[in-house]
Design a protein around this motif. Structure first.
Motif, PDB file in Angstrom:
ATOM      1  N   PHE A  23       0.832  -1.198   0.000  1.00 41.56           N
ATOM      2  CA  PHE A  23       0.000   0.000   0.000  1.00 41.56           C
ATOM      3  C   PHE A  23       0.873   1.255   0.000  1.00 41.56           C
ATOM      4  O   PHE A  23       0.637   2.205  -0.765  1.00 41.56           O
ATOM      5  CB  PHE A  23      -0.916  -0.030   1.227  1.00 41.56           C
ATOM      6  N   ALA A  24       1.894   1.270   0.869  1.00 46.67           N
ATOM      7  CA  ALA A  24       2.794   2.419   0.948  1.00 46.67           C
ATOM      8  C   ALA A  24       3.523   2.626  -0.377  1.00 46.67           C
ATOM      9  O   ALA A  24       3.672   3.762  -0.847  1.00 46.67           O
ATOM     10  CB  ALA A  24       3.795   2.227   2.082  1.00 46.67           C
ATOM     11  N   LYS A  25       3.973   1.535  -0.990  1.00 45.12           N
ATOM     12  CA  LYS A  25       4.684   1.638  -2.271  1.00 45.12           C
ATOM     13  C   LYS A  25       3.764   2.184  -3.358  1.00 45.12           C
ATOM     14  O   LYS A  25       4.166   3.007  -4.195  1.00 45.12           O
ATOM     15  CB  LYS A  25       5.218   0.255  -2.677  1.00 45.12           C
ATOM     16  N   LYS A  26       2.513   1.754  -3.338  1.00 37.99           N
ATOM     17  CA  LYS A  26       1.536   2.223  -4.320  1.00 37.99           C
ATOM     18  C   LYS A  26       1.332   3.734  -4.213  1.00 37.99           C
ATOM     19  O   LYS A  26       1.155   4.428  -5.236  1.00 37.99           O
ATOM     20  CB  LYS A  26       0.208   1.502  -4.086  1.00 37.99           C
ATOM     21  N   LEU A  27       1.384   4.265  -2.993  1.00 37.08           N
ATOM     22  CA  LEU A  27       1.157   5.694  -2.747  1.00 37.08           C
ATOM     23  C   LEU A  27       2.434   6.517  -2.793  1.00 37.08           C
ATOM     24  O   LEU A  27       2.389   7.736  -2.691  1.00 37.08           O
ATOM     25  CB  LEU A  27       0.486   5.881  -1.380  1.00 37.08           C
ATOM     26  N   GLY A  28       3.588   5.843  -2.905  1.00 36.82           N
ATOM     27  CA  GLY A  28       4.857   6.563  -2.875  1.00 36.82           C
ATOM     28  C   GLY A  28       5.232   7.011  -1.475  1.00 36.82           C
ATOM     29  O   GLY A  28       5.900   8.031  -1.298  1.00 36.82           O
ATOM     30  N   GLY A  29       4.806   6.230  -0.483  1.00 30.46           N
ATOM     31  CA  GLY A  29       5.078   6.582   0.911  1.00 30.46           C
ATOM     32  C   GLY A  29       6.011   5.603   1.587  1.00 30.46           C
ATOM     33  O   GLY A  29       6.629   4.747   0.929  1.00 30.46           O
ATOM     34  N   VAL A  30       6.113   5.718   2.908  1.00 27.28           N
ATOM     35  CA  VAL A  30       6.948   4.820   3.699  1.00 27.28           C
ATOM     36  C   VAL A  30       6.088   4.133   4.746  1.00 27.28           C
ATOM     37  O   VAL A  30       4.965   4.556   5.038  1.00 27.28           O
ATOM     38  CB  VAL A  30       8.111   5.579   4.391  1.00 27.28           C
ATOM     39  N   VAL A  31       6.635   3.071   5.328  1.00 26.04           N
ATOM     40  CA  VAL A  31       5.894   2.247   6.284  1.00 26.04           C
ATOM     41  C   VAL A  31       6.184   2.685   7.714  1.00 26.04           C
ATOM     42  O   VAL A  31       7.345   2.825   8.111  1.00 26.04           O
ATOM     43  CB  VAL A  31       6.258   0.759   6.120  1.00 26.04           C
ATOM     44  N   GLY A  32       5.113   2.905   8.468  1.00 22.18           N
ATOM     45  CA  GLY A  32       5.222   3.179   9.889  1.00 22.18           C
ATOM     46  C   GLY A  32       4.525   2.087  10.669  1.00 22.18           C
ATOM     47  O   GLY A  32       3.950   1.150  10.090  1.00 22.18           O
ATOM     48  N   SER A  33       4.570   2.206  11.999  1.00 13.68           N
ATOM     49  CA  SER A  33       3.898   1.205  12.817  1.00 13.68           C
ATOM     50  C   SER A  33       3.564   1.774  14.181  1.00 13.68           C
ATOM     51  O   SER A  33       4.088   2.815  14.586  1.00 13.68           O
ATOM     52  CB  SER A  33       4.781  -0.038  12.998  1.00 13.68           C
ATOM     53  N   SER A  34       2.692   1.076  14.877  1.00 11.36           N
ATOM     54  CA  SER A  34       2.415   1.411  16.272  1.00 11.36           C
ATOM     55  C   SER A  34       3.415   0.685  17.158  1.00 11.36           C
ATOM     56  O   SER A  34       4.131  -0.219  16.709  1.00 11.36           O
ATOM     57  CB  SER A  34       0.991   0.979  16.649  1.00 11.36           C
TER      58      SER A  34
END
Length: 348
Positions: free
Chosen positions: A245-256
């Motif tokens: 999902f992050a790659k599709k949006l051009g973003g990075v992965v975060g977490s709780s």
């Protein structure tokens, strides 16, 4: 009644101006320095005083000019071979000497690994207080004191702290919390070259070698889009969907924190009070309930989208857009919609 107050021989009226300690690596100014300049500029303008950046290192002419363009009125450039790499002894001695000589009213330091080491030592030697990990700074309208706000009691409340009797008023500020100063190529200021009183024997613990970490950074602080996963993913496999999902949006992965504690993802991805503070243009919280500790690290995002099965999840209280449902159905549907939109645009 005179504004001047004296405490243990300290005349508060002698202290003036706002200082920020500008961190650099290999002569390049770090983002936290630009964030401190943005916040320091507001405080200095409120007090009608100058904003000074203190820059330590070696061969930093370009960095000094950059600090002026980003809002500093003055730069104290301390250039010395012994300051090329950060050492606790060297940096503490040089900055404390400057503070005692020049008497700034406020000193801001980044709550980075270096800042958390440097700040307490400076405060101890100077004989003043230090408020750590601040998320908000303001000037009191009544007496001009610095109001320093930070999370307290495990992030369950926000405490505002003042330093009424000692100077300078010192704070460390969490990276990613404050907005960066704006760059103005036409801005002019004063760069003062400082010759430090420092010798090799002043540095007890020396850096013999700098080894670059091979560990890949998550890139959260500078990201425009962050897609974060939490306990609602169910297991570590769920982060494959978050990464897609992050790659599709051009973003990075975060977490709780819960996802990190469960061993589903590395701690470098953690967003929150005990992780990284982010303020991207878009933050998507997937399966994250939104404990106050997590909110403290992402609530300043421009746009927050929350996806959660629980309609009463606290994250919905701060989300701009809320989607109640199964993230394993919703996220693929969003990605399909993005693909459909891309196909239409290609046809056009």
């Amino acid at each position: 009644m005179s504004k001047a107050k004296v405490n243990q021989g300290i005349n508060l009226d002698e202290y003036k101006d706002v200082w920020i300690i500008a961190e650099q690596r290999d002569g390049k100014v770090l983002n936290i320095a630009l964030e401190l300049l943005g916040e320091g500029r507001k405080l200095a303008d409120k007090l009608n005083v100058n904003l000074t950046a203190v820059l330590l290192g070696h061969n930093m002419d370009e960095a000094a000019e950059e600090l002026i363009k980003y809002g500093a009125d003055n730069v104290l450039k301390v250039d010395h071979e012994l300051l090329k790499v950060y050492t606790t002894d060297g940096y503490t001695k040089v900055i404390v000497d400057l503070v005692k000589e020049r008497k700034p009213e406020i000193v801001l330091i980044g709550a980075t690994t270096i800042g958390r080491d440097l700040g307490p030592r400076m405060a101890s030697r100077i004989g003043t207080g230090l408020t750590a990990d601040c998320t908000r700074l303001e000037i009191d309208e009544t007496d001009g004191k610095l109001l320093q706000t930070r999370p307290a009691f495990g992030g369950n409340l926000m405490a505002t702290i003042v330093c009424p009797k000692n100077r300078p008023q010192m704070s460390t500020v969490r990276p990613g919390v404050m907005k960066k100063a704006k760059y103005n190529p036409d801005r002019n200021g004063n760069i003062e070259n400082i010759v430090p009183n420092i010798k090799d024997e002043d540095i007890v613990a020396k850096v013999l070698e700098v080894i670059k970490s091979e560990k890949k950074e998550a890139g959260l602080i500078d990201a425009s889009i962050v897609v974060s996963g939490g306990r609602g993913l169910g297991d570590a496999e769920g982060f494959k969907l978050i990464e897609e999902f992050a790659k599709k949006l051009g973003g990075v992965v975060g977490s709780s924190r819960a996802a990190v504690d469960n061993g589903w993802i590395d701690s470098s991805h953690q967003v929150g009070q005990t992780g990284t503070t982010v303020r991207p243009k878009l933050y998507i919280a997937c399966g994250i309930s939104g404990a106050i500790q997590h909110q403290a690290g992402m609530s300043e995002s421009d746009c927050i989208i929350a996806i959660n099965k629980n309609p009463d999840a606290p994250i919905f209280n701060i989300a701009h857009y809320s989607i109640v449902g199964d993230l394993y159905e919703i996220i693929p549907a969003i990605m399909d919609a993005i693909d459909d939109a891309d196909s239409i645009l290609e046809e056009i």
